[in-house]
Each structure stands twice: as C-alpha cells, then as structure tokens.
Design a protein around this motif. Structure first.
Motif, PDB file in Angstrom:
ATOM      1  N   GLU A   1       0.830  -1.209   0.000  1.00 30.66           N
ATOM      2  CA  GLU A   1       0.000   0.000   0.000  1.00 30.66           C
ATOM      3  C   GLU A   1       0.862   1.256   0.000  1.00 30.66           C
ATOM      4  N   LEU A   2       1.997   1.212   0.704  1.00 35.82           N
ATOM      5  CA  LEU A   2       2.914   2.356   0.731  1.00 35.82           C
ATOM      6  C   LEU A   2       3.629   2.528  -0.609  1.00 35.82           C
ATOM      7  N   ASP A   3       4.026   1.409  -1.210  1.00 38.70           N
ATOM      8  CA  ASP A   3       4.783   1.455  -2.468  1.00 38.70           C
ATOM      9  C   ASP A   3       3.913   1.772  -3.680  1.00 38.70           C
ATOM     10  N   TYR A   4       2.620   1.421  -3.597  1.00 32.84           N
ATOM     11  CA  TYR A   4       1.724   1.588  -4.745  1.00 32.84           C
ATOM     12  C   TYR A   4       0.456   2.356  -4.332  1.00 32.84           C
ATOM     13  N   PRO A   5       0.610   3.650  -4.043  1.00 30.77           N
ATOM     14  CA  PRO A   5      -0.536   4.444  -3.577  1.00 30.77           C
ATOM     15  C   PRO A   5      -1.626   4.620  -4.629  1.00 30.77           C
ATOM     16  N   GLU A   6      -1.353   4.230  -5.871  1.00 31.08           N
ATOM     17  CA  GLU A   6      -2.369   4.352  -6.922  1.00 31.08           C
ATOM     18  C   GLU A   6      -3.483   3.313  -6.773  1.00 31.08           C
ATOM     19  N   TYR A   7      -3.266   2.335  -5.904  1.00 32.08           N
ATOM     20  CA  TYR A   7      -4.295   1.330  -5.656  1.00 32.08           C
ATOM     21  C   TYR A   7      -4.986   1.563  -4.307  1.00 32.08           C
ATOM     22  N   LYS A   8      -6.287   1.395  -4.304  1.00 29.03           N
ATOM     23  CA  LYS A   8      -7.014   1.326  -3.047  1.00 29.03           C
ATOM     24  C   LYS A   8      -6.954  -0.124  -2.581  1.00 29.03           C
ATOM     25  N   VAL A   9      -6.505  -0.338  -1.349  1.00 30.67           N
ATOM     26  CA  VAL A   9      -6.325  -1.685  -0.813  1.00 30.67           C
ATOM     27  C   VAL A   9      -7.352  -1.941   0.281  1.00 30.67           C
ATOM     28  N   GLU A  10      -8.051  -3.065   0.177  1.00 27.09           N
ATOM     29  CA  GLU A  10      -9.041  -3.448   1.179  1.00 27.09           C
ATOM     30  C   GLU A  10      -8.766  -4.876   1.641  1.00 27.09           C
ATOM     31  N   VAL A  11      -8.887  -5.104   2.944  1.00 28.58           N
ATOM     32  CA  VAL A  11      -8.702  -6.441   3.515  1.00 28.58           C
ATOM     33  C   VAL A  11      -9.997  -6.845   4.212  1.00 28.58           C
ATOM     34  N   HIS A  12     -10.540  -7.978   3.786  1.00 25.06           N
ATOM     35  CA  HIS A  12     -11.788  -8.484   4.380  1.00 25.06           C
ATOM     36  C   HIS A  12     -11.579  -9.950   4.750  1.00 25.06           C
ATOM     37  N   LYS A  13     -10.930 -10.189   5.864  1.00 24.28           N
ATOM     38  CA  LYS A  13     -10.561 -11.541   6.246  1.00 24.28           C
ATOM     39  C   LYS A  13     -11.754 -12.406   6.644  1.00 24.28           C
ATOM     40  N   ASP A  14     -12.881 -11.789   6.943  1.00 22.52           N
ATOM     41  CA  ASP A  14     -14.043 -12.584   7.347  1.00 22.52           C
ATOM     42  C   ASP A  14     -14.958 -12.909   6.169  1.00 22.52           C
ATOM     43  N   ILE A  15     -14.528 -12.529   4.950  1.00 27.00           N
ATOM     44  CA  ILE A  15     -15.358 -12.759   3.766  1.00 27.00           C
ATOM     45  C   ILE A  15     -14.779 -13.892   2.925  1.00 27.00           C
ATOM     46  N   VAL A  16     -15.632 -14.821   2.540  1.00 28.01           N
ATOM     47  CA  VAL A  16     -15.279 -15.856   1.569  1.00 28.01           C
ATOM     48  C   VAL A  16     -16.207 -15.673   0.372  1.00 28.01           C
ATOM     49  N   TYR A  17     -15.640 -15.538  -0.808  1.00 33.80           N
ATOM     50  CA  TYR A  17     -16.444 -15.401  -2.027  1.00 33.80           C
ATOM     51  C   TYR A  17     -16.714 -16.786  -2.612  1.00 33.80           C
ATOM     52  N   ARG A  18     -17.937 -16.947  -3.105  1.00 35.87           N
ATOM     53  CA  ARG A  18     -18.309 -18.238  -3.695  1.00 35.87           C
ATOM     54  C   ARG A  18     -19.047 -18.017  -5.009  1.00 35.87           C
ATOM     55  N   ARG A  19     -18.658 -18.811  -5.998  1.00 33.76           N
ATOM     56  CA  ARG A  19     -19.364 -18.832  -7.286  1.00 33.76           C
ATOM     57  C   ARG A  19     -19.555 -20.307  -7.649  1.00 33.76           C
ATOM     58  N   GLY A  20     -20.774 -20.791  -7.487  1.00 30.67           N
ATOM     59  CA  GLY A  20     -21.037 -22.200  -7.759  1.00 30.67           C
ATOM     60  C   GLY A  20     -20.249 -23.105  -6.831  1.00 30.67           C
ATOM     61  N   PHE A  21     -19.460 -24.020  -7.404  1.00 27.41           N
ATOM     62  CA  PHE A  21     -18.688 -24.971  -6.609  1.00 27.41           C
ATOM     63  C   PHE A  21     -17.297 -24.445  -6.257  1.00 27.41           C
ATOM     64  N   MET A  22     -16.988 -23.201  -6.621  1.00 26.52           N
ATOM     65  CA  MET A  22     -15.668 -22.624  -6.390  1.00 26.52           C
ATOM     66  C   MET A  22     -15.746 -21.500  -5.364  1.00 26.52           C
ATOM     67  N   PHE A  23     -14.746 -21.418  -4.488  1.00 26.92           N
ATOM     68  CA  PHE A  23     -14.725 -20.331  -3.506  1.00 26.92           C
ATOM     69  C   PHE A  23     -13.322 -19.755  -3.385  1.00 26.92           C
ATOM     70  N   ALA A  24     -13.239 -18.552  -2.810  1.00 24.97           N
ATOM     71  CA  ALA A  24     -11.967 -17.839  -2.720  1.00 24.97           C
ATOM     72  C   ALA A  24     -11.894 -17.025  -1.442  1.00 24.97           C
ATOM     73  N   SER A  25     -10.775 -17.183  -0.739  1.00 27.51           N
ATOM     74  CA  SER A  25     -10.447 -16.343   0.412  1.00 27.51           C
ATOM     75  C   SER A  25      -9.256 -15.487   0.006  1.00 27.51           C
ATOM     76  N   LEU A  26      -9.459 -14.198  -0.102  1.00 29.00           N
ATOM     77  CA  LEU A  26      -8.439 -13.309  -0.654  1.00 29.00           C
ATOM     78  C   LEU A  26      -7.588 -12.670   0.440  1.00 29.00           C
ATOM     79  N   ASP A  27      -6.294 -12.483   0.130  1.00 28.01           N
ATOM     80  CA  ASP A  27      -5.433 -11.761   1.062  1.00 28.01           C
ATOM     81  C   ASP A  27      -5.832 -10.292   1.116  1.00 28.01           C
TER      82      ASP A  27
END
Length: 215
Positions: free
Chosen positions: A76-102
């Motif tokens: 976040e410090l090195d690349y201020p052009e990006y908005k960074v969000e962390v949602h550790k309690d969220i798991v995304y799911r699409r059909g039979f596939m899911f993702a926990s993002l850093d």
C-alpha cells in the motif's frame, strides 16, 4: 452468481465449508501442479475419505501468516495508486468454487483486482530461477482460480523471497507479478474446465485419474 459469505477462518464451520467446494489452495493440486499434494489427495479430502493434514503449526506457514499483514501494508505504501481493502471474514463463492483473498484492489480506473501475498525461503540458484520473470505453476493456477470466482479484471502477486546473503545474514528479495484477465482467457477456460470435471468426480464419488506433478 457471486456470493459473499461471512465465515471465521480456522473455525469448525470453515473446515466443514471447505468440503463443499474447491478453494484456491486446492486448485494447483487438482491440475497436478503441486509438489505437496496430488489431485487424489484433494478428492479423498472432499469426499470425506481422509482428513486434510493440519499444517498450521509448521514454521513456514506461521511465518507466512504473520508476515502477510506487513507485506500488504508495504504494498500500500509502495503503490498508492491502488485502493487496498482487507476483508478476512469474507469468503467469495461462485457455484462450486470459492476464494479467500489476502486483499482486494481498485486501480485508478476503477477496475477491481486481487492482491495475493506469498513468502518463500530459497537457498539455491535453482530455487530463485522459479521466480525469474515468472511464478511457480501452482501459484499461477491459484491466481486464475481467484479471477474465475471474483470476476475481477486483474491480479497482483507479491512475493517476499528469504535467503542467506554473502555475509551469512538473512536477505530478502521482493518481486511483483501482474496478470490481466483479458490476457489469459484461454488459461482461465482451461482451469475452469479441469476444476469442473474434478468436482463432478467428487459429487459422483468416482476417483479421477491421478495426475503426477511434473517437477
């Protein structure tokens, strides 16, 4: 349809949930790209024939988990052009596939992306070559899996490589790798097809042909 579920990582609910679909850490093994686990290991875990090995207390795993927050903050410090969000309690799911993002990213044009953090210990020239203008295949498959689930436009993998320097002290190399959905559509289709076939074998409780890693 993309779902956002609130599940506490490491909880009993989380371990039960993992059996209901394919996650990013499963993807490489399913395609025969993991040196630690085969597609048959994942099949047996998903069908309840064996329990996943608990590696949470291994030193490299604990190090990676502890370092993740700091590496996200440095990004976040090195690349201020990006908005960074962390949602550790969220798991995304699409059909039979899911993702926990850093972490999740938004660029200056409003495009959504993924930030994946990796730590790696390397003590040989052969090891560092695997990160020379490329990333290991199992990590690449994981990135593709996350793009499929989220529908996001890009992903950045940040790796901190730890090794021993010429003076015998610890040294770090940091590298970033960026992937755009539009540039890897053929790979995205291939990974989805392979994961879909694998999940059909789980539902049918029919063992798939074993894939041996090509290392």
């Amino acid at each position: 349809m993309l779902e956002a579920l609130r599940i506490e990582h490491g909880s009993e609910e989380w371990h039960l949930f993992r059996k209901t679909g394919i996650g990013g850490s499963d993807a490489g093994a399913i395609l025969g790209k993991s040196r630690y686990k085969s597609n048959m290991d994942v099949w047996e875990e998903k069908t309840g024939k064996k329990q996943p090995e608990d590696i949470s207390e291994e030193a490299v795993v604990k190090y990676g988990k502890a370092a993740e927050e700091y590496l996200i903050n440095i990004f976040e410090l090195d690349y201020p052009e990006y908005k960074v969000e962390v949602h550790k309690d969220i798991v995304y799911r699409r059909g039979f596939m899911f993702a926990s993002l850093d972490a999740e990213l938004t660029d200056s044009e409003g495009r959504r992306g993924i930030l994946e953090i990796k730590t790696n210990e390397i003590y040989s020239a052969v090891g560092i070559d695997k990160w020379d203008k490329q990333i290991p295949e199992n990590y690449y498959v994981q990135i593709i899996h996350y793009l499929i689930v989220t529908g996001y436009e890009f992903a950045i993998l940040k790796v901190q490589i730890k090794g021993t320097g010429a003076n015998g002290e610890i040294e770090h190399i940091t590298r970033h790798f960026k992937f755009f959905r539009k540039d890897i559509m053929s790979d995205i289709r291939y990974v989805y097809e392979q994961e879909y076939k694998f999940w059909q074998s789980v539902k049918a409780v029919k063992r798939p042909p074993i894939l041996l890693p090509s290392f």
